[in-house]
Each structure stands twice: as structure tokens, then as C-alpha cells.
Design an enzyme around this catalytic site. Structure first.
Site: not given
Ligand code: ACO
Length: 336
Positions: A121, A260, A290
Site C-alpha cells: 500500500c 492512503h 482500499n
Molecule cells: N462484518 C461484520 N462483523 C465483522 C466484520 C464484518 N465485515 N469483520 C469483523 N467483524 C467482527 C469480528 O468478528 C469481531 O466480532 P467479535 O467481537 O464477535 O469477535 C468484531 O467485528 C470486531 O472485530 P475487530 O477486528 O476487532 O474490528 P475492528 O474494530 O478492529 O475493525 C478493521 C476491523 C476495520 C479491519 C480495523 O481493524 C482496521 O481498519 N484495521 C486497519 C486495516 C488497514 O488499514 N489495512 C490496510 C493496510 S494497507 C496494505 O498494505 C494492504
């Protein structure tokens, strides 16, 4: 790596982008996995993404973006002497041959050398910095810098935590000599200790793809979302501010901040760290998700076409991604 201008002034002469026509909304995804529009929107800011048709490869998206960037620069492929494609989803495994070489042939850019650059990314920020150095030293005259991805090919569509985040697309910039302004400097960084937080485990030399690996979907994106989130929140604002300040400028001088496009909450935190109101931040992740290395040039092109970037404006780009890697670019916009 610190921010310092290259010996010859270089800047962006033209920009272009391309996204495949198929729009997939959050509700569409909710029809095929256990998720909801509300969850995706509130956690990420994403409403829809574009997905490439099965016969479309990364180079096809790159080519369309490159055509648009060349037209914007008023140039033809024969004007190019280097093509850099930043991608984590090359046409062929291991970039063998490189997607840049495929683009070179498709464009008919016979004079251009070509290579892929891998910083996922952060790839476009890295590639732009490298392209500017090549023009700056006089090694090259006009460099095509592309960020292009088909992340839909490396997602596990049964993993709702990653599948909802990404989309396909491409953006490109033509870099060449400019009389004033242009690329002022940039910062690149890496912390390889964070590699396991975000990776595609199988299909390379560490873990060649086997039938077991395929069954375990080890050839798709794995992400520790929480840890990547923490890293991103810290690094985006920090790297962008450092790049600006190391040039003797202040973050209050920034006219447009193009981060990004991974998550609106990460973008808002970075803007806060920079002391920038959201009016100075360009966001289009609601429509594209993304798109990894494509996200910054896709946003830059949309910002330019929307009249958000004017000659003389200070534009700051910042990317972060797997590696872990990050990069920030500071540009005094020199195109009228
Ligand atoms: N729909 C519904 N529920 C979901 C989903 C979904 N798509 N995905 C996860 N959940 C659930 C999980 O199972 C979890 O449930 P539980 O509490 O019963 O176990 C709950 O939602 C919370 O999950 P978390 O992973 O803790 O959610 P979080 O608040 O951390 O958000 C997210 C997740 C959006 C992915 C966040 O962590 C994030 O944005 N991280 C950064 C990601 C990013 O920017 N990556 C790009 C990197 S760049 C590259 O090089 C590719």
C-alpha cells in the site's frame, strides 16, 4: 531516508486513473457473507468498491490509467524512458515478468525500461520518490509511475474481516523536469518486524503453494486488523508531518492532504496529528475501498480533475502498508 530535493527539479506533468466498471456495494457483500452495510460503513467509511472482471489483469487497469496520464501530460508513449509499476498483485507471480514490462509492451513505449516496485500500500509513495530521483539525477527524462492492483484476486472471500476492505483500480503519474516547484522531497521508511501482521503467506519462496496451502487459503491476504490499525494511526500523521517539517515548512502550509485510502478513522486521526481540517483532506475510499498501491494516485487524479489542486498548492501524499512500510511525498503543484 530523509527529505531532500534531487539535483534537477522534477514534478508531475500529468495524472490519470482507471477503475473497473463493476460496483459492489456493502449490501451486495452482505448478500454473500455475514456482514452489514452498517458495520462496514461505521468501522471503515467504505460504501462500495470496484471489482475487475475475471479476464482483467492488473496491467489492464495500469494501461488504462497510463493512457489517461499520458493524455493529461500531452505526451506519447515514445516520450517515456522508464516505467515503474507499484503493485502487490502483479500479473505474474513474483513479477516474473514484471507488470511494468507488460505495460511497456501494451503501450508501445519502446524506449522505456520497466520494473515493478513492491511496497504494497505504500508502493505509489515509494515509486514516485524513486521516479523523481531518476529524473532529478538526469538518469531519465520522463518516467511513468503507476500504482495498480487487483486485490480481489488475493482475498479470501470467506474472511469477512478482510474481504470487505479492498477494491481494484489503478492510478498513474508522468514525472519529468519542471521549471519551478515540483517534488520538494519525501520520506520512506520500513519496519520489517511487522511483516507477520499483514501478509500473503504462501506462493513465494518461503512457502511455495501446495494443495494443503491452497485448501487453507494461505495464498490470500491475512491481516491482524487491530495491530495494523494502531501502526497506521501512528505512522500516517507522523511521516507526513516529518516530511513537511524537514523541508522547513509547516503542516499549516499544506493545501491538500491525500492519504492512503484504507479507513476513514485512520485518515481522520492522521489529519488531527497534522492539525488539518478535513476540508483539506481528500477522501474517496467510500467509493473505492482500499485499492492498495492504486489508492493515492486514484485519489490524486480525482482531486486534480475536481479542481481541488491548483498551481502553487502544497500537496502531501502519505501511504502505509505491508512490510511494514510507509512513505510521504511533498509536492508544490507545478501544473497549471
Ligand atoms: N462484518 C461484520 N462483523 C465483522 C466484520 C464484518 N465485515 N469483520 C469483523 N467483524 C467482527 C469480528 O468478528 C469481531 O466480532 P467479535 O467481537 O464477535 O469477535 C468484531 O467485528 C470486531 O472485530 P475487530 O477486528 O476487532 O474490528 P475492528 O474494530 O478492529 O475493525 C478493521 C476491523 C476495520 C479491519 C480495523 O481493524 C482496521 O481498519 N484495521 C486497519 C486495516 C488497514 O488499514 N489495512 C490496510 C493496510 S494497507 C496494505 O498494505 C494492504
Amino acid at each position: 531516508m530523509s527529505a531532500s530535493p534531487p539535483p534537477r527539479r522534477a514534478g508531475i506533468l500529468g495524472v490519470g486513473s482507471y477503475a473497473p466498471p463493476q460496483v459492489v456495494t456493502n449490501d451486495d457483500l452482505a448478500g454473500r457473507m455475514d456482514t452489514s452495510d452498517e458495520w462496514i460503513r461505521s468501522r471503515t467509511g467504505i460504501r462500495a468498491r470496484r471489482l475487475a472482471a475475471p479476464e482483467v489483469a492488473t496491467s489492464d487497469l495500469a494501461l488504462a490509467a497510463a493512457d489517461n496520464a499520458l493524455a493529461d501530460a500531452g505526451m506519447s508513449p515514445s516520450d517515456l524512458d522508464l516505467i515503474i509499476v507499484a503493485t502487490g498483485t502483479p500479473d505474474y507471480p513474483g513479477s516474473f515478468p514484471s507488470t511494468a514490462a507488460v505495460v511497456q509492451e501494451a503501450l508501445g513505449a519502446k524506449r522505456a525500461a520497466a520494473f515493478d516496485l513492491g511496497a504494497v500500500c505504500a508502493g505509489f509513495s515509494y515509486a514516485l520518490h524513486v521516479g523523481v530521483q531518476m529524473v532529478g539525477t538526469g538518469a531519465n527524462q520522463n518516467v511513468l509511475v503507476v500504482g495498480a492492483e487487483t486485490f480481489s484476486r488475493i482475498l479470501n472471500w470467506e474472511d469477512r474481516a478482510t474481504a470487505v476492505l479492498f477494491g481494484d483500480g489503478a492510478g498513474a503519474a508522468v514525472v519529468g523536469p519542471v521549471a519551478e516547484g515540483g517534488y520538494l522531497g519525501g520520506i520512506l521508511g520500513a519496519d520489517g518486524s511487522g511483516g507477520p501482521l499483514l501478509n500473503v503467506a504462501a506462493g513465494g519462496s518461503r512457502q511455495p503453494l501446495t494443495c494443503d496451502g491452497l485448501a487453507a487459503r494461505a495464498n490470500t491476504v491475512y491481516q491482524n486488523g487491530r495491530e495494523v490499525y494502531k501502526f497506521a494511526v501512528k505512522i500516517m500523521g507522523e511521516a507526513a508531518a516529518q516530511a513537511v517539517e524537514s523541508l522547513g515548512l509547516s503542516t499549516s502550509d499544506v493545501d491538500l492532504f491525500i492519504p492512503h485510502q484504507a479507513n476513514i478513522r485512520i485518515i481522520e486521526k492522521a489529519a488531527e496529528r497534522m492539525g488539518l481540517p478535513m476540508e483539506k483532506v481528500f477522501v474517496n475510499l467510500d467509493r473505492y475501498g482500499n485499492t492498495s498501491a492504486a489508492s493515492i494516485p486514484l485519489a490524486l487524479d480525482e482531486a486534480v480533475k475536481a479542481g481541488r489542486v491548483r498551481r502553487g498548492d502544497l500537496v502531501v501524499l502519505v501511504g502505509f502498508g505491508a512490510g511494514l512500510t510507509w512513505g510521504a511525498n511533498v509536492i508544490r503543484w507545478s501544473k497549471g
